[in-house]
Design a protein around this motif. Structure first.
Motif, PDB file in Angstrom:
ATOM      1  N   TRP A 141       7.520  21.777  -3.993  1.00  0.00           N
ATOM      2  CA  TRP A 141       7.216  20.369  -4.788  1.00  0.00           C
ATOM      3  C   TRP A 141       8.666  19.603  -4.432  1.00  0.00           C
ATOM      4  O   TRP A 141       8.403  18.443  -4.518  1.00  0.00           O
ATOM      5  N   HIS A 142       9.801  20.260  -4.125  1.00  0.00           N
ATOM      6  CA  HIS A 142      10.951  19.368  -3.904  1.00  0.00           C
ATOM      7  C   HIS A 142      10.724  18.340  -2.708  1.00  0.00           C
ATOM      8  O   HIS A 142      11.002  17.259  -2.878  1.00  0.00           O
ATOM      9  N   ASP A 143      10.199  19.015  -1.580  1.00  0.00           N
ATOM     10  CA  ASP A 143       9.918  18.293  -0.556  1.00  0.00           C
ATOM     11  C   ASP A 143       8.882  17.238  -0.812  1.00  0.00           C
ATOM     12  O   ASP A 143       9.331  15.854  -0.165  1.00  0.00           O
ATOM     13  N   LEU A 144       7.697  17.582  -1.412  1.00  0.00           N
ATOM     14  CA  LEU A 144       6.676  16.849  -1.593  1.00  0.00           C
ATOM     15  C   LEU A 144       7.111  15.432  -2.461  1.00  0.00           C
ATOM     16  O   LEU A 144       6.844  14.505  -2.084  1.00  0.00           O
ATOM     17  N   LEU A 145       7.905  15.789  -3.388  1.00  0.00           N
ATOM     18  CA  LEU A 145       8.369  14.439  -4.297  1.00  0.00           C
ATOM     19  C   LEU A 145       9.326  13.730  -3.632  1.00  0.00           C
ATOM     20  O   LEU A 145       9.334  12.479  -3.657  1.00  0.00           O
ATOM     21  N   THR A 146      10.265  14.539  -2.876  1.00  0.00           N
ATOM     22  CA  THR A 146      11.415  13.596  -2.413  1.00  0.00           C
ATOM     23  C   THR A 146      10.834  12.850  -1.130  1.00  0.00           C
ATOM     24  O   THR A 146      11.227  11.742  -1.064  1.00  0.00           O
ATOM     25  N   ALA A 147       9.879  13.201  -0.545  1.00  0.00           N
ATOM     26  CA  ALA A 147       9.448  12.494   0.585  1.00  0.00           C
ATOM     27  C   ALA A 147       8.469  11.256   0.016  1.00  0.00           C
ATOM     28  O   ALA A 147       8.560  10.128   0.474  1.00  0.00           O
ATOM     29  N   ASN A 148       7.971  11.616  -1.137  1.00  0.00           N
ATOM     30  CA  ASN A 148       7.152  10.243  -1.716  1.00  0.00           C
ATOM     31  C   ASN A 148       8.108   9.443  -2.525  1.00  0.00           C
ATOM     32  O   ASN A 148       7.741   8.161  -2.399  1.00  0.00           O
ATOM     33  N   PHE A 149       9.110   9.661  -3.214  1.00  0.00           N
ATOM     34  CA  PHE A 149      10.185   8.988  -3.669  1.00  0.00           C
ATOM     35  C   PHE A 149      10.562   8.103  -2.448  1.00  0.00           C
ATOM     36  O   PHE A 149      10.901   6.903  -2.975  1.00  0.00           O
ATOM     37  N   ASN A 155       0.863  -1.306  -0.057  1.00  0.00           N
ATOM     38  CA  ASN A 155      -0.037  -0.127  -0.110  1.00  0.00           C
ATOM     39  C   ASN A 155       1.024   1.218  -0.014  1.00  0.00           C
ATOM     40  O   ASN A 155       0.627   2.199  -0.614  1.00  0.00           O
ATOM     41  N   ARG A 156       2.048   1.063   0.633  1.00  0.00           N
ATOM     42  CA  ARG A 156       2.704   2.454   0.846  1.00  0.00           C
ATOM     43  C   ARG A 156       3.453   2.741  -0.414  1.00  0.00           C
ATOM     44  O   ARG A 156       3.496   3.572  -0.853  1.00  0.00           O
ATOM     45  N   ALA A 157       3.994   1.564  -1.096  1.00  0.00           N
ATOM     46  CA  ALA A 157       4.567   1.940  -2.531  1.00  0.00           C
ATOM     47  C   ALA A 157       3.753   2.274  -3.466  1.00  0.00           C
ATOM     48  O   ALA A 157       3.891   3.345  -4.024  1.00  0.00           O
ATOM     49  N   SER A 158       2.374   1.890  -3.444  1.00  0.00           N
ATOM     50  CA  SER A 158       1.411   2.337  -4.437  1.00  0.00           C
ATOM     51  C   SER A 158       1.073   3.853  -4.109  1.00  0.00           C
ATOM     52  O   SER A 158       0.966   4.541  -5.206  1.00  0.00           O
ATOM     53  N   GLU A 159       1.062   4.058  -2.951  1.00  0.00           N
ATOM     54  CA  GLU A 159       0.391   5.278  -2.754  1.00  0.00           C
ATOM     55  C   GLU A 159       1.320   6.363  -2.928  1.00  0.00           C
ATOM     56  O   GLU A 159       1.385   7.466  -3.500  1.00  0.00           O
ATOM     57  N   GLY A 160       2.685   6.035  -2.581  1.00  0.00           N
ATOM     58  CA  GLY A 160       3.920   6.982  -3.020  1.00  0.00           C
ATOM     59  C   GLY A 160       3.944   7.293  -4.313  1.00  0.00           C
ATOM     60  O   GLY A 160       4.201   8.204  -5.068  1.00  0.00           O
ATOM     61  N   ARG A 191       1.692   6.637  -6.646  1.00  0.00           N
ATOM     62  CA  ARG A 191       0.396   7.778  -7.234  1.00  0.00           C
ATOM     63  C   ARG A 191       0.686   9.277  -6.936  1.00  0.00           C
ATOM     64  O   ARG A 191       0.362  10.043  -7.613  1.00  0.00           O
ATOM     65  N   VAL A 192       1.193   9.555  -5.750  1.00  0.00           N
ATOM     66  CA  VAL A 192       1.283  10.944  -5.349  1.00  0.00           C
ATOM     67  C   VAL A 192       2.315  11.576  -6.300  1.00  0.00           C
ATOM     68  O   VAL A 192       1.927  12.769  -7.219  1.00  0.00           O
ATOM     69  N   ILE A 193       3.258  10.810  -6.855  1.00  0.00           N
ATOM     70  CA  ILE A 193       4.409  11.474  -7.880  1.00  0.00           C
ATOM     71  C   ILE A 193       3.563  11.146  -8.989  1.00  0.00           C
ATOM     72  O   ILE A 193       3.768  12.508  -9.917  1.00  0.00           O
TER      73      ILE A 193
END
Ligand SMILES: Cc1ncc(COP(=O)(O)OP(=O)(O)O)c(N)n1
Ligand SMILES: Cc1ncsc1CCOP(=O)(O)O
Ligand SMILES: [Mg+2]
Length: 344
Positions: free
Chosen positions: A84-92, A14-19, A21-23
């Motif tokens: 955007w950098h924080d958001l993407l970094t956190a989700n990657f 679930n964590r992988a799919s959610e991350g 999806r956000v990206i």
């Protein structure tokens, strides 16, 4: 089979799919980048098919959200994404950690699935580089539309006077492209251009020669398909510099993104008085790039104020020009008219 293993696999998947999806949502709806969206989607599908091979029903049945001691442990930073950098970094990071957890736990039950999770993790590292570089470059080049290529001219004073005119005209980028000067004279011209452009907002790029770009602290280098690769150019230039690459078809443009280029030259668009070609990808190639790529793309080859409207109609709003500016009696007038055509 231990139910706690299924519970772990369920949570990590679930964590992988959610991350992911956000990206994907960010790149799709925020950036409108079709190529990167397609790449992310393909990783999502690959992941889904591996997860399907594991026993999904068992893992859902083992889910125990209320009994999960982690749901109430939220890091302070988890609800704070300032850009955007924080958001993407956190989700990657979320994606990569989840893939590692899937890989390690899958090793206990299915080694093929473990290998697939490992490959997905490596793919996520490449995607991270592509996404982050593309968005950073889009910001760096946000107001950049006019890129002018100049040669070293007959003498240093003539060169300086041309550069002065281009700076008054507010050229966004000046590239030093001279195939004839000896290295020492080329370095002298490059030093002069560096001194004149520093602090002006005009970027200074050296064609073909990362070594010279480094010696004079230029803003970056431009390389062609048969020259040093983007990675090799960066190795010579050092961090924080721009690397652009010439592309002549859509596969080269996609490859430039995978290589982490900061921008691409796309062309030749029209016959050029500066360089001769026997093949012209032309406006069709520009349309292909505009349809799927948001990495900054400069149409090049025979572009003038008379045909720039065709470039914008093809969806490209940045140009790299030489002849139409250098041979003009009034370079500023040409740059002004190009700028208004590109903005329209
Ligand atoms: C902005 C920009 N785009 C394309 C080129 C062409 O580079 P290359 O294909 O390496 O050819 P040469 O310019 O080296 O003859 C460029 N210089 N700049
Ligand atoms: C270096 C180069 N690469 C493709 S076209 C070109 C020359 C661009 O000059 P011009 O704008 O005069 O056609
Ligand atoms: Mg070259």
């Amino acid at each position: 089979m231990d139910i706690s293993l299924w519970r772990t696999l369920d949570a990590a998947s679930n964590r992988a799919s959610e991350g992911l999806r956000v990206i994907e949502d960010f790149v799709r709806y925020g950036q409108n980048d079709k190529y990167l969206t397609t790449e992310l989607k393909s990783l999502r599908h690959q992941l889904d098919s591996t997860l399907k091979k594991l026993d999904r029903l068992t893992s859902i049945q083992s889910r125990d959200t209320f009994g999960d001691v982690g749901t109430t442990l939220q890091g302070k930073l988890e609800q704070a994404r300032s850009n955007w950098h924080d958001l993407l970094t956190a989700n990657f990071k979320r994606l990569q950690q989840a893939l590692r957890s899937l890989e390690e736990h899958a090793k206990l039950i299915d080694s093929a699935a473990a290998t697939a999770f490992e490959q997905a993790r490596y793919q996520s590292y490449s995607l991270e580089k592509m996404v982050m570089t593309t968005i950073a470059a889009s910001n760096t080049f946000a107001d950049v539309a006019i890129y002018v290529l100049i040669d070293g001219q007959a003498s240093q004073p003539v060169f300086e006077s041309l550069v002065t005119k281009l700076l008054h005209a507010k050229a966004d980028v000046i590239q030093l492209r001279d195939k004839n000067l000896d290295d020492r004279t080329l370095v002298a011209r490059a030093q002069c251009l560096r001194q004149q452009t520093v602090g002006t907002g005009t970027k200074f790029i050296v064609n073909d020669r990362p070594d010279i770009a480094r010696i004079v602290s230029a803003d970056g280098v431009h390389v062609g398909q048969e020259e040093l690769t983007v990675a090799q150019a960066r190795m010579v230039l050092g961090p924080g510099k721009l690397v652009g690459v010439s592309t002549h078809d859509i596969n080269q443009a996609r490859q430039a993104i995978r290589d982490g280029a900061d921008y691409i030259g796309v062309g030749p668009t029209f016959p050029s008085g500066t360089k001769s070609f026997d093949h012209f990808p032309g406006l069709d190639f520009l349309r292909e790039v505009a349809a799927e790529i948001t990495l900054p793309a400069f149409a090049i080859g025979g572009i003038t104020a008379d045909n720039a409207a065709q470039v914008t109609a093809a969806g490209i709003h940045r140009v790299a020009v030489s002849g139409c500016v250098n041979q003009a009696r009034d370079p500023r007038a040409v740059i002004d008219s190009l700028r208004s055509l590109l903005a329209g």
